[in-house]
Design a protein around this motif. Sequence first.
Motif, PDB file in Angstrom:
ATOM      1  N   VAL A   1      59.534 100.122 -14.727  1.00 37.65           N
ATOM      2  CA  VAL A   1      57.758  99.509 -16.037  1.00 37.65           C
ATOM      3  C   VAL A   1      59.124  99.836 -17.092  1.00 37.65           C
ATOM      4  O   VAL A   1      60.029  99.940 -16.943  1.00 37.65           O
TER       5      VAL A   1
ATOM      6  N   LEU B   1      57.824 104.476 -21.151  1.00 37.92           N
ATOM      7  CA  LEU B   1      56.892 105.266 -21.092  1.00 37.92           C
ATOM      8  C   LEU B   1      56.796 105.195 -22.225  1.00 37.92           C
ATOM      9  O   LEU B   1      56.986 104.652 -23.561  1.00 37.92           O
TER      10      LEU B   1
ATOM     11  N   THR C   1      52.894 108.714  -7.382  1.00 35.46           N
ATOM     12  CA  THR C   1      53.708 107.862  -7.921  1.00 35.46           C
ATOM     13  C   THR C   1      54.547 107.711  -9.380  1.00 35.46           C
ATOM     14  O   THR C   1      54.361 108.955  -9.477  1.00 35.46           O
TER      15      THR C   1
ATOM     16  N   TYR D   1      57.062 106.026 -12.164  1.00 37.06           N
ATOM     17  CA  TYR D   1      56.734 105.165 -12.807  1.00 37.06           C
ATOM     18  C   TYR D   1      58.019 105.493 -13.546  1.00 37.06           C
ATOM     19  O   TYR D   1      58.862 106.344 -14.179  1.00 37.06           O
TER      20      TYR D   1
ATOM     21  N   THR E   1      61.806 103.576 -15.942  1.00 33.88           N
ATOM     22  CA  THR E   1      62.735 102.707 -16.472  1.00 33.88           C
ATOM     23  C   THR E   1      63.699 102.022 -16.306  1.00 33.88           C
ATOM     24  O   THR E   1      63.633 101.166 -16.613  1.00 33.88           O
TER      25      THR E   1
ATOM     26  N   VAL F   1      56.596 102.386  -9.577  1.00 33.76           N
ATOM     27  CA  VAL F   1      57.144 100.903 -10.137  1.00 33.76           C
ATOM     28  C   VAL F   1      57.873 101.703 -11.852  1.00 33.76           C
ATOM     29  O   VAL F   1      57.714 102.444 -12.124  1.00 33.76           O
TER      30      VAL F   1
END
Length: 66
Positions: free
Chosen positions: A41, A44, A5, A7, A9, A39
């Motif tokens: 976001v 962080l 996964t 993550y 920005t 994903v």
Amino acid sequence: MVSLTIYLTDMENYQAHGKEIGAVWRRLAGTDYPAMAAVGVTRLWRPELLVEIQGIAVVGADGVRR
């Protein structure tokens, strides 16, 4: 590695550099890709970071940790 996964920005920036990222992955990890998800976001834990990666690996050919 069976699952990854990522993550991000800045999803658009990641997508724009997909070919370069794929080349680095193949050089470091080979051509077997795990199940992956990206994903987007807003930030962080450390605000200066752009990417965080979470991976799950199976240890041993039969999946049993030794």
